[in-house]
Motif scaffolding. Sequence first.
Motif, short mmCIF file in Angstrom:
data_model
loop_
_atom_site.label_atom_id
_atom_site.label_comp_id
_atom_site.label_asym_id
_atom_site.label_seq_id
_atom_site.Cartn_x
_atom_site.Cartn_y
_atom_site.Cartn_z
N ASP A 25 0.84 -1.19 0.00
CA ASP A 25 0.00 0.00 0.00
C ASP A 25 0.88 1.24 0.00
O ASP A 25 2.00 1.24 0.47
N VAL A 26 0.36 2.30 -0.59
CA VAL A 26 1.10 3.55 -0.74
C VAL A 26 0.79 4.43 0.47
O VAL A 26 -0.34 4.87 0.64
N THR A 27 1.81 4.68 1.28
CA THR A 27 1.59 5.48 2.49
C THR A 27 2.63 6.60 2.57
O THR A 27 2.79 7.37 1.64
N GLY A 28 3.35 6.67 3.69
CA GLY A 28 4.15 7.84 3.98
C GLY A 28 5.30 8.13 3.04
O GLY A 28 5.74 9.28 2.94
N PHE A 29 5.83 7.13 2.33
CA PHE A 29 6.94 7.37 1.42
C PHE A 29 6.48 7.77 0.03
O PHE A 29 7.30 7.98 -0.87
N GLY A 30 5.17 7.88 -0.18
CA GLY A 30 4.65 8.30 -1.46
C GLY A 30 4.67 7.19 -2.50
O GLY A 30 5.27 6.13 -2.30
N LEU A 31 4.04 7.46 -3.64
CA LEU A 31 4.01 6.45 -4.71
C LEU A 31 5.41 6.08 -5.16
O LEU A 31 5.72 4.90 -5.36
N ALA A 32 6.29 7.06 -5.30
CA ALA A 32 7.65 6.77 -5.76
C ALA A 32 8.38 5.86 -4.78
O ALA A 32 9.05 4.90 -5.18
N GLY A 33 8.26 6.14 -3.49
CA GLY A 33 8.98 5.34 -2.49
C GLY A 33 8.50 3.90 -2.46
O GLY A 33 9.32 2.96 -2.37
N HIS A 34 7.21 3.70 -2.54
CA HIS A 34 6.69 2.33 -2.46
C HIS A 34 6.86 1.59 -3.78
O HIS A 34 7.03 0.36 -3.78
#
Length: 362
Positions: A240-249
């Motif tokens: 799931d896309v959370t605190g690191f943003g779409l790029a991070g995940h």
Amino acid sequence: MTDIPTVSAPNPLNPLAPLRLTSFSHGGGCGCKIAPGVLSEILKNSGGGLIPPELMVGIETADDAAVYRLNDRQALIATTDFFMPIVDDPYEFGRIAATNAISDVYAMGGKPIMALALVAMPVNQLPVEVIGDIVRGGQDVCRAAGIPIAGGHTIDSVEPIYGLVVMGLVDPAHVKRNAEARAGDVLVLGKPLGVGVLSAALKKEKLSVAGYRQLIENTTRLNTPGIALATMPGVHALTDVTGFGLAGHALELARGAGLTATIDWPRVPLLDGVAAMVADGFVTGASGRNWAGYGEDIELADGLHATAQALLSDPQTSGGLLVSCAAESADAVLQVFRGEGFAQAAVIGRMEQGPARLRVSA
């Protein structure tokens, strides 16, 4: 902002102003997460502990939850998530925090079974009824997910913090890790981006009532499609896309599989108005910290709009599921999302042979 709820209680910080729950904390929602680069430094020497053979998923690929095999048909999922207020309405804060915490079980392909509450509050500054509303919001989300809050822990804290420990069950054969994407897979995103942008505008008292409604609706929608997606052979990886943003995940998917992830930026769904809001300067500090932590592993196409970088790293509180699936399974994956009310779910990219990094096309 006059129609956006605040706390209907005396404000000990300023008796002449409405009580704003967010004024008690230095950050809010998943934007409170420790930046990815700093977190990597903290955890770099944390290995070497006891790893029993039953532990199917631990900390090795920064997955969403731990998974422990109980028997041939059952594995236990365990996770926890908590943060400071992202909105001023205590009931909605409780709902958002609980939805976000439960999401990690869905992201592993599991069904939640029970939660424990984590409650840290400045008890001499927040009225008891406000704290009660936060807890009630969490309870209502757990009820919607079909699970009890069976206990928890409370402390007196300088800043208000609320969240859950959540446990779930999954068939070991259906566990969906974030490290098993395959070359040729397509990427499907379940929710639109922009929650961090909306929260930044809210903090500056510049968010419209329609924007606030979007914020609440997006962050309180349970990621229930994860249960059905886990049973689909064509679904190879899930997060799931959370605190690191779409790029991070997306980078976590790429690093876990040793592949290049490509995102087609024009296909990424966005919440209404957030691109214009970024252009007007409504960006969280966490967005910049995220980019500083992983930007060197991202290739942005020439001609990409200047707002894309901020939205790629925008921290998503209770964000959507990110699915890596066989191309021929994409329609079925979208059908699962649509059937559970995720109208903006979309195919946004693909996984390819190449170095473990992220490319973003224009």
